[in-house]
Scaffold this active site. Sequence first.
Site, PDB file in Angstrom:
ATOM      1  N   HIS A 476       0.828  -1.206   0.000  1.00  0.00           N
ATOM      2  CA  HIS A 476       0.000   0.000   0.000  1.00  0.00           C
ATOM      3  C   HIS A 476       0.871   1.268   0.000  1.00  0.00           C
ATOM      4  O   HIS A 476       0.744   2.120  -0.881  1.00  0.00           O
ATOM      5  CB  HIS A 476      -0.915  -0.027   1.227  1.00  0.00           C
ATOM      6  CG  HIS A 476      -1.832   1.152   1.324  1.00  0.00           C
ATOM      7  ND1 HIS A 476      -3.173   1.067   1.025  1.00  0.00           N
ATOM      8  CD2 HIS A 476      -1.625   2.446   1.669  1.00  0.00           C
ATOM      9  CE1 HIS A 476      -3.736   2.258   1.180  1.00  0.00           C
ATOM     10  NE2 HIS A 476      -2.810   3.114   1.581  1.00  0.00           N
ATOM     11  N   GLU A 477       1.757   1.371   0.952  1.00  0.00           N
ATOM     12  CA  GLU A 477       2.592   2.578   1.043  1.00  0.00           C
ATOM     13  C   GLU A 477       3.523   2.680  -0.164  1.00  0.00           C
ATOM     14  O   GLU A 477       3.812   3.769  -0.658  1.00  0.00           O
ATOM     15  CB  GLU A 477       3.389   2.596   2.349  1.00  0.00           C
ATOM     16  CG  GLU A 477       2.536   2.595   3.620  1.00  0.00           C
ATOM     17  CD  GLU A 477       1.419   3.634   3.626  1.00  0.00           C
ATOM     18  OE1 GLU A 477       1.555   4.679   2.958  1.00  0.00           O
ATOM     19  OE2 GLU A 477       0.389   3.376   4.270  1.00  0.00           O
ATOM     20  N   HIS A 480       1.674   4.346  -2.931  1.00  0.00           N
ATOM     21  CA  HIS A 480       1.722   5.808  -2.806  1.00  0.00           C
ATOM     22  C   HIS A 480       3.088   6.314  -3.269  1.00  0.00           C
ATOM     23  O   HIS A 480       3.201   7.339  -3.943  1.00  0.00           O
ATOM     24  CB  HIS A 480       1.528   6.228  -1.349  1.00  0.00           C
ATOM     25  CG  HIS A 480       0.101   6.176  -0.866  1.00  0.00           C
ATOM     26  ND1 HIS A 480      -0.922   6.784  -1.534  1.00  0.00           N
ATOM     27  CD2 HIS A 480      -0.455   5.612   0.240  1.00  0.00           C
ATOM     28  CE1 HIS A 480      -2.066   6.595  -0.857  1.00  0.00           C
ATOM     29  NE2 HIS A 480      -1.802   5.871   0.215  1.00  0.00           N
ATOM     30  N   HIS A 483       3.409   6.667  -6.932  1.00  0.00           N
ATOM     31  CA  HIS A 483       2.700   7.877  -7.376  1.00  0.00           C
ATOM     32  C   HIS A 483       3.642   9.089  -7.269  1.00  0.00           C
ATOM     33  O   HIS A 483       3.634   9.981  -8.108  1.00  0.00           O
ATOM     34  CB  HIS A 483       1.472   8.068  -6.470  1.00  0.00           C
ATOM     35  CG  HIS A 483       0.334   8.830  -7.091  1.00  0.00           C
ATOM     36  ND1 HIS A 483      -0.800   9.120  -6.401  1.00  0.00           N
ATOM     37  CD2 HIS A 483       0.154   9.371  -8.317  1.00  0.00           C
ATOM     38  CE1 HIS A 483      -1.644   9.799  -7.184  1.00  0.00           C
ATOM     39  NE2 HIS A 483      -1.081   9.961  -8.347  1.00  0.00           N
TER      40      HIS A 483
END
Length: 684
Positions: A476-477, A480, A483
Amino acid sequence: MSQENNTIQNNPLLETFNTPHETAPFGKIKDEHFLPAFQSSIKKGEAEIKAIFETEELPSFENTVAALDSAGRLLSRTAGVFFNLLNAETSDELQKIAEEVSPLLTKFQNDITLNPELFERIKSVYEQKENLNLTVEEETLLENTYQNFVRSGANLSEEQKEKFRKISTELSVLSLKFHQNVLKETNKYELHITDDTKLTGLPESALEAAAEKAKEKEKEGWIFDITAPSYLPFMKYADNRGLRKEMFLAYMSKSFKGDELDNQENVKKMVHLRLEMAQLLGYKNYADYVLERRMATNAEGVYKLLEDLYTASFKVAKNEKQEVEEYARVIGFEEEIMPWDWTYYSEKLKVKKFDLDDEKLKPYFELNRVIDGVFGLATELYGITFKPNNEIPVYHDEVIPYEVYDANGEFLSVLYADFHPRKGKQGGAWMNDFKGQWKEGEQDSRPHIVIVMNFTRPTETKPALLTFREVETFLHEFGHALHGILTKCTYSGLSGTNVFRDFVELPSQIMENWAVEKDFLDRFAVHYKTGDKIPEKLVEKIKASQNFLAGYLSVRQLSFGYLDMAWHTQVEPFDGNVKDFEEEAWKKTQIFPSIEGTCMSTQFGHLFAGGYAAGYYGYKWAEVLDADAFSVFKENGLFNKEVAASFRKNILEKGGTEHPMTLYKKFRGKEPTVNALLERSGMK
Ligand SMILES: [Zn+2]
């Protein structure tokens, strides 16, 4: 020369960073450098802003909107270093500085958005936007900048501005009051037990914590309370039904007792003030004001999502309730299942069905292998590589600094990875940046990204073995981070994760989908002792257990979404009964009878003491998006390079340079639907 001047002149935070990629020189930065660095960089920022509105030149996109985007860079750099340390490597000293600095930063921001001369120039550019021949990104920056001012009241008359400020102040006072009331209610309650026959069912860890709590208060026995770490295990495991009921009622009646900590009037006042504020700015209701800056666009968009999911999940939730009830009968429970029985019996059913615990999975998730697996996924999909570089200074020995390179060898980003808990690090996991990305002329100034986790440490006998949830958190991190790493924009205010809030979890949550794919796991999830691949049976169990009570959990989130929207789509001042309003708002989502004396609205911090007003739907929205986007990989191959290239080009590189629905449609070919989510969670 005064001491203060001396500090400023030898302040590494105010000099060029002479390090690889101009990363922060942590070794040279001392606590006492921060305050003068903030003061001095705020001054510099103010001068840059002043130059924008005091120039003799006519307002243009370049000298006003673009100039505003690049103003305050030194301040951003200082704040980047400071706030990352404040979260990941804090101290009393840093906390004290934060208190001093935060009003300075608020003032700096307010002086910009409340500056009428600056707004006049922006407005003048905005009004000629049709004739300026702007690129899509420039148009978005102009629109955002203008809206940012207008939404803070810049376009109002003096009299209206006065009113706007009054409402804002009242709202922040009420929000704080709301929060404090709930907090005091939470802290007030304790369940003191001295008779150990009342403790059956509770695991050792919960008992230890409760005994510890009693000791702290110099009491005999055990103390449970309604903070999450104490409440949740109690509701899950305590055999004593009467006490479960007592705890439930204590939890669900917070700030709803008609005493000085009651929040009913605060809820009404806040709903009313939000409506007033929205109408002052020209919106029909508060939801319209909020949703204008969201991918969902308006209340209709939100209700469509809620309805689509409701239709699919309510029936499933009812069936799940029946299944839990039937199992409760089997193990000897004869009454009607009430809310305080739900977690208890569903946990028993879960154990019976899946018999899956962390300890069985952990040996397959040795940290270094997981790092290879997760980074390797990005290499496979996007061709990017990660090279550790120990020349890059770090804020703690355990932090690993990487350089990230594109397939063609171009430098993309610095990535710091910080895996384990320590004193001074906040709990949880997050991605952030020390420095964003932007272009200066042709020069692309690349970002410095950090991911911070709190993963199980290695011990003397075992390497760091992660739980499955920790592997998901990592993905998940890291999503990010991608991105941030892959962003390719011109303006810092639009690059990386600077996107609408209901869009920001797409890059992160999509990564979690790979965690239950055997083809991905086989690349790294091997037993740290035997070298065996993770068995297919275990992976299937993980998947099935993830969907356990999917219908119930979905309906529960929807009920909160409906409640939120009901409060914030009011178009007239509300003066009814809070509890009645709540029941009406979420009636169709309830699978348990209503319990007298309980109320969600009076303790719903997300809506009344956090940033989620008219935004609670966002949790489900993000799931719909990530499942819908991942379905393209499912259809075309988990590691399909064309799909990945399109996701990179249309989503990961673009930041907030275009409306998220436009970006999404470029990737997906159409708007998202709930189908993929329903399928993934076994509801279809
Ligand atoms: Zn996230």
